[in-house]
Scaffold this motif. Structure first.
Motif, PDB file in Angstrom:
ATOM      1  N   LEU A 107       0.832  -1.200   0.000  1.00 34.95           N
ATOM      2  CA  LEU A 107       0.000   0.000   0.000  1.00 34.95           C
ATOM      3  C   LEU A 107       0.866   1.249   0.000  1.00 34.95           C
ATOM      4  O   LEU A 107       1.996   1.236   0.503  1.00 34.95           O
ATOM      5  CB  LEU A 107      -0.915   0.010   1.228  1.00 34.95           C
ATOM      6  N   ALA A 108       0.316   2.314  -0.527  1.00 38.03           N
ATOM      7  CA  ALA A 108       1.013   3.605  -0.551  1.00 38.03           C
ATOM      8  C   ALA A 108       1.361   4.051   0.863  1.00 38.03           C
ATOM      9  O   ALA A 108       0.627   3.784   1.820  1.00 38.03           O
ATOM     10  CB  ALA A 108       0.123   4.653  -1.215  1.00 38.03           C
ATOM     11  N   ASN A 109       2.501   4.710   0.958  1.00 39.73           N
ATOM     12  CA  ASN A 109       2.940   5.353   2.197  1.00 39.73           C
ATOM     13  C   ASN A 109       3.094   4.404   3.370  1.00 39.73           C
ATOM     14  O   ASN A 109       2.923   4.794   4.524  1.00 39.73           O
ATOM     15  CB  ASN A 109       2.002   6.516   2.542  1.00 39.73           C
ATOM     16  N   ARG A 110       3.433   3.150   3.077  1.00 30.00           N
ATOM     17  CA  ARG A 110       3.769   2.161   4.100  1.00 30.00           C
ATOM     18  C   ARG A 110       5.197   1.729   3.830  1.00 30.00           C
ATOM     19  O   ARG A 110       5.494   1.137   2.792  1.00 30.00           O
ATOM     20  CB  ARG A 110       2.851   0.937   4.031  1.00 30.00           C
ATOM     21  N   GLY A 111       6.091   2.042   4.723  1.00 29.71           N
ATOM     22  CA  GLY A 111       7.504   1.761   4.510  1.00 29.71           C
ATOM     23  C   GLY A 111       7.827   0.281   4.478  1.00 29.71           C
ATOM     24  O   GLY A 111       7.124  -0.532   5.089  1.00 29.71           O
ATOM     25  N   TYR A 112       8.881  -0.048   3.761  1.00 28.60           N
ATOM     26  CA  TYR A 112       9.394  -1.415   3.736  1.00 28.60           C
ATOM     27  C   TYR A 112      10.883  -1.401   3.439  1.00 28.60           C
ATOM     28  O   TYR A 112      11.422  -0.436   2.925  1.00 28.60           O
ATOM     29  CB  TYR A 112       8.642  -2.272   2.711  1.00 28.60           C
ATOM     30  N   GLY A 113      11.541  -2.487   3.788  1.00 28.60           N
ATOM     31  CA  GLY A 113      12.956  -2.621   3.505  1.00 28.60           C
ATOM     32  C   GLY A 113      13.760  -2.808   4.772  1.00 28.60           C
ATOM     33  O   GLY A 113      13.190  -2.957   5.841  1.00 28.60           O
ATOM     34  N   PRO A 114      15.065  -2.781   4.634  1.00 28.48           N
ATOM     35  CA  PRO A 114      15.801  -2.599   3.383  1.00 28.48           C
ATOM     36  C   PRO A 114      15.627  -3.798   2.457  1.00 28.48           C
ATOM     37  O   PRO A 114      15.207  -4.861   2.870  1.00 28.48           O
ATOM     38  CB  PRO A 114      17.246  -2.461   3.848  1.00 28.48           C
ATOM     39  N   LEU A 115      15.983  -3.568   1.184  1.00 28.11           N
ATOM     40  CA  LEU A 115      15.999  -4.626   0.184  1.00 28.11           C
ATOM     41  C   LEU A 115      17.446  -5.077   0.013  1.00 28.11           C
ATOM     42  O   LEU A 115      18.342  -4.236  -0.100  1.00 28.11           O
ATOM     43  CB  LEU A 115      15.489  -4.118  -1.164  1.00 28.11           C
ATOM     44  N   VAL A 116      17.651  -6.384  -0.001  1.00 30.30           N
ATOM     45  CA  VAL A 116      18.993  -6.927  -0.202  1.00 30.30           C
ATOM     46  C   VAL A 116      18.897  -8.005  -1.274  1.00 30.30           C
ATOM     47  O   VAL A 116      18.167  -8.991  -1.101  1.00 30.30           O
ATOM     48  CB  VAL A 116      19.564  -7.535   1.099  1.00 30.30           C
ATOM     49  N   ALA A 117      19.606  -7.817  -2.369  1.00 26.90           N
ATOM     50  CA  ALA A 117      19.630  -8.832  -3.425  1.00 26.90           C
ATOM     51  C   ALA A 117      20.449 -10.020  -2.953  1.00 26.90           C
ATOM     52  O   ALA A 117      21.446  -9.868  -2.235  1.00 26.90           O
ATOM     53  CB  ALA A 117      20.218  -8.255  -4.704  1.00 26.90           C
ATOM     54  N   GLY A 118      20.031 -11.210  -3.353  1.00 26.13           N
ATOM     55  CA  GLY A 118      20.761 -12.418  -2.994  1.00 26.13           C
ATOM     56  C   GLY A 118      22.095 -12.497  -3.709  1.00 26.13           C
ATOM     57  O   GLY A 118      22.452 -11.630  -4.513  1.00 26.13           O
TER      58      GLY A 118
END
Length: 158
Positions: A107-118
Motif C-alpha cells: 500500500l502507498a505510504n507504508r515503509g518497507y525494507g531494506p531490500l537486499v539482493a541475494g
C-alpha cells in the motif's frame, strides 16, 4: 533476442511517437530490449513503461529492475500502491527472503525494507498504480541508494 514486434524501431524511445501510435492503433507491441534502461551508480538497471498514454501521470507504471548481487536498497515507501514479482534470483525485504514467482503487494505510504539482493542478484517486475512511483526516503535514510531523481530524470527525458 530480437523483438518480434511489428512496430517501428525506436518507438519505445520516443513518447510522442508512442502516444501517436497508441492513439491511432489503440495498441503497440514492444520488447523490454527496445526500452532504454537506466544504470544507476550502485549497478541497479531499470527499464520502465506506462500502461496507456506515456504522458498521463494517472497511468499505471511498470518497471523491470535488475539488482546486482548483494545490492542493498534502503528502506523507503511510495506515494501509490504497488506490487512486485520476483522473476529471477532472490531478494530479502526486511527479514523475509523472496524467490522467483513470489509476489509482494504494498500500500502507498507504508515503509518497507531494506531490500537486499541475494548472491545471484535479483530481477524484479514492479507494478505501480500510477505515476507516483518515485521512492521516498523514510527514517534516517538519506536516499543515496534509491537514486529516485536519476531514475525520474532518465524516464522524463524520453
Amino acid at each position: 533476442m530480437e523483438s518480434k514486434s511489428a512496430d517501428a524501431t525506436g518507438i519505445a524511445q520516443n513518447p510522442e511517437a508512442l502516444a501517436e501510435a497508441l492513439t491511432r492503433r489503440g495498441h503497440v507491441a514492444l520488447s523490454w530490449d527496445e526500452i532504454e534502461p537506466v544504470t544507476l551508480p550502485n549497478g541497479v538497471v531499470a527499464s520502465m513503461y506506462r500502461v496507456g498514454l506515456p504522458e498521463q501521470d494517472s497511468s499505471p507504471t511498470v518497471f523491470k529492475v535488475y539488482f546486482p548481487p548483494d545490492c542493498v536498497i534502503e528502506a523507503h515507501t511510495h506515494d501509490c500502491d504497488y506490487s512486485e514479482i520476483i522473476l529471477e534470483g532472490s531478494q530479502k525485504v526486511g527479514a523475509q527472503w523472496h524467490y522467483p514467482g513470489d509476489i509482494r503487494i504494498g500500500l502507498a505510504n507504508r515503509g518497507y525494507g531494506p531490500l537486499v539482493a541475494g548472491p545471484e542478484g535479483a530481477t524484479v517486475l514492479f507494478f505501480f498504480a500510477d505515476g507516483r512511483w518515485p521512492a521516498i526516503t523514510i527514517g534516517k535514510n538519506d536516499g543515496s541508494t534509491l537514486n529516485a531523481d536519476m531514475i525520474a530524470e532518465h524516464f522524463e527525458a524520453r
